[in-house]
Enzyme design. Structure first.
Site, PDB file in Angstrom:
ATOM      1  N   SER A   1       1.145  -1.299   0.042  1.00 13.44           N
ATOM      2  CA  SER A   1       0.619  -0.371   0.338  1.00 13.44           C
ATOM      3  C   SER A   1       0.846   1.050   0.170  1.00 13.44           C
ATOM      4  O   SER A   1       0.170   2.128  -0.029  1.00 13.44           O
ATOM      5  CB  SER A   1      -1.100   0.121   1.541  1.00 13.44           C
ATOM      6  OG  SER A   1       0.234   0.036   2.346  1.00 13.44           O
TER       7      SER A   1
ATOM      8  N   ASP B   1       5.576  -7.063   2.632  1.00 12.40           N
ATOM      9  CA  ASP B   1       4.935  -7.143   1.841  1.00 12.40           C
ATOM     10  C   ASP B   1       5.681  -7.419  -0.642  1.00 12.40           C
ATOM     11  O   ASP B   1       6.210  -6.870  -0.161  1.00 12.40           O
ATOM     12  CB  ASP B   1       4.101  -6.159   0.779  1.00 12.40           C
ATOM     13  CG  ASP B   1       2.537  -6.812   1.502  1.00 12.40           C
ATOM     14  OD1 ASP B   1       2.061  -8.276   1.188  1.00 12.40           O
ATOM     15  OD2 ASP B   1       1.034  -5.363   1.603  1.00 12.40           O
TER      16      ASP B   1
ATOM     17  N   LYS C   1       4.840 -11.550   3.196  1.00  8.64           N
ATOM     18  CA  LYS C   1       3.265 -11.915   2.422  1.00  8.64           C
ATOM     19  C   LYS C   1       3.683 -11.977   1.237  1.00  8.64           C
ATOM     20  O   LYS C   1       3.619 -11.056   0.843  1.00  8.64           O
ATOM     21  CB  LYS C   1       2.173 -10.556   3.105  1.00  8.64           C
ATOM     22  CG  LYS C   1       0.646 -11.100   3.325  1.00  8.64           C
ATOM     23  CD  LYS C   1       0.186  -9.759   3.998  1.00  8.64           C
ATOM     24  CE  LYS C   1       0.280  -8.360   2.744  1.00  8.64           C
ATOM     25  NZ  LYS C   1      -0.629  -8.583   1.933  1.00  8.64           N
TER      26      LYS C   1
ATOM     27  N   GLU D   1      -0.025 -12.309  -1.771  1.00  3.46           N
ATOM     28  CA  GLU D   1      -1.560 -13.081  -1.799  1.00  3.46           C
ATOM     29  C   GLU D   1      -1.869 -13.744  -2.869  1.00  3.46           C
ATOM     30  O   GLU D   1      -0.911 -14.758  -3.649  1.00  3.46           O
ATOM     31  CB  GLU D   1      -2.038 -11.646  -2.721  1.00  3.46           C
ATOM     32  CG  GLU D   1      -1.841 -10.326  -2.176  1.00  3.46           C
ATOM     33  CD  GLU D   1      -1.968  -9.349  -2.934  1.00  3.46           C
ATOM     34  OE1 GLU D   1      -2.108  -7.857  -2.575  1.00  3.46           O
ATOM     35  OE2 GLU D   1      -2.511  -9.237  -3.938  1.00  3.46           O
TER      36      GLU D   1
ATOM     37  N   GLU E   1      -8.923 -10.357   3.493  1.00  7.20           N
ATOM     38  CA  GLU E   1      -9.703  -8.361   3.268  1.00  7.20           C
ATOM     39  C   GLU E   1     -11.213  -8.694   2.670  1.00  7.20           C
ATOM     40  O   GLU E   1     -11.705  -9.535   1.569  1.00  7.20           O
ATOM     41  CB  GLU E   1      -8.625  -8.278   2.478  1.00  7.20           C
ATOM     42  CG  GLU E   1      -8.827  -6.501   2.142  1.00  7.20           C
ATOM     43  CD  GLU E   1      -6.996  -5.673   1.560  1.00  7.20           C
ATOM     44  OE1 GLU E   1      -7.506  -4.452   1.302  1.00  7.20           O
ATOM     45  OE2 GLU E   1      -6.513  -6.068   1.117  1.00  7.20           O
TER      46      GLU E   1
END
Length: 291
Positions: free
Chosen positions: A51, A90, A120, A122, A189
């Protein structure tokens, strides 16, 4: 006498917190001040999130453009400043999708070069082999399902996931598969509360929710969102705990006004000089550089 930094929160303690029913607190951070503030507030985990693409680096509306080098710099900065919190890096888009080998190579860089405690990534499905490979390399890994911002376009945009029965069952299956692949933690999320609750109850690893209701094992929010540094439309799951953007603007406007009208700096902001030394200086400088 200096104070020794707090000991790092052991990773097994996160699973123990789940078993005891203690909530895990995670927040994003991208720099030294953010990491120190999180440390002082007793935050358990810091996510150096991709982000940063939008809230720090100025990319519009997507996390995709942020690079490995940018994420390594941000993670290194946070890891140097945070002692007790677990630091999660991330992995940016493109750093793990191509192959298991790429994923392991880049995960190692986050640990070795940037000091991350975990990484991390996704998704599930094809990403399960990536998780297994990274875990087999000895690197604790966090999974992330539901709304996955790196692939939001394929999901139809930034929308809630798992709203239909079939989609919800798919998320439960993905969560179990990620746990079986070796993930130590799972971010959920933009997932309906009943689905997040079911996943949380079925898993032995902790779940961290962001827009996934109150029954996850912990919560995460973006630093800039919760502090009111972000502007414009925010997701409904964001709660603002401050309005720092207004405070910062007010401070900068006051500073600019005082510089322009000559009230800053005042005498209290200047350094004095001994009268005798000043007199000697004035004599010396006038001889050296006549006016």
């Amino acid at each position: 006498m200096s104070t020794l930094p707090a000991a790092k929160l052991p990773l097994p303690e996160l699973a123990a917190m789940k078993r005891r029913g203690e909530k895990i607190v995670m927040v994003t951070a991208y720099d030294m001040p953010g990491a120190r503030f999180a440390e002082d507030a007793g935050i358990d985990m810091i996510l150096v999130g991709d982000s940063a693409a939008m809230v720090v680096l100025g990319y519009e509306g997507t996390t995709v453009p942020v690079t490995m080098e940018e994420m390594l710099i941000l993670t290194r900065t946070v890891a140097r400043a945070a002692y007790r919190p677990v630091v999660v890096a991330d992995m940016p888009f493109g750093s793990y999708q191509v192959s298991d080998e790429d994923a392991v190579r880049n995960a190692i860089r986050f640990v070795k070069e940037a000091g991350a405690d975990m990484v991390k990534l996704e998704g599930a499905g094809p990403m399960l082999s990536r998780v297994r490979a990274i875990v087999d390399a000895g690197i604790p890994t966090v999974g992330h399902i539901g709304l996955t911002p790196q692939t939001a376009t394929a999901l139809g945009g930034f929308r809630t996931q798992g709203k239909s029965a079939d989609a919800a069952v798919g998320l439960v299956e993905d969560a179990l598969a990620l746990q079986a692949a070796g993930a130590s933690l799972l971010v959920l999320e933009a997932v309906p509360g009943p689905v997040a609750r079911e996943i949380t109850q079925r898993l032995t690893i902790p779940t961290i929710g962001i827009g996934a209701g109150a029954e996850c094992d912990g919560q995460v929010l973006v630093y800039h969102d919760l502090l009111g540094l972000s502007e414009g439309h925010l997701p409904r799951f964001v709660k603002r705990y401050a309005n720092l953007s207004r405070d910062i603007r007010d401070a900068l406007e006051a500073y600019a006004a005082e510089v322009r009208d000559g009230t800053f700096p005042g005498p209290e902001h200047a350094y004095a000089m001994d009268a005798e030394e000043r007199a000697a200086f004035e004599v010396a400088v006038s001889r050296a550089t006549p006016r």
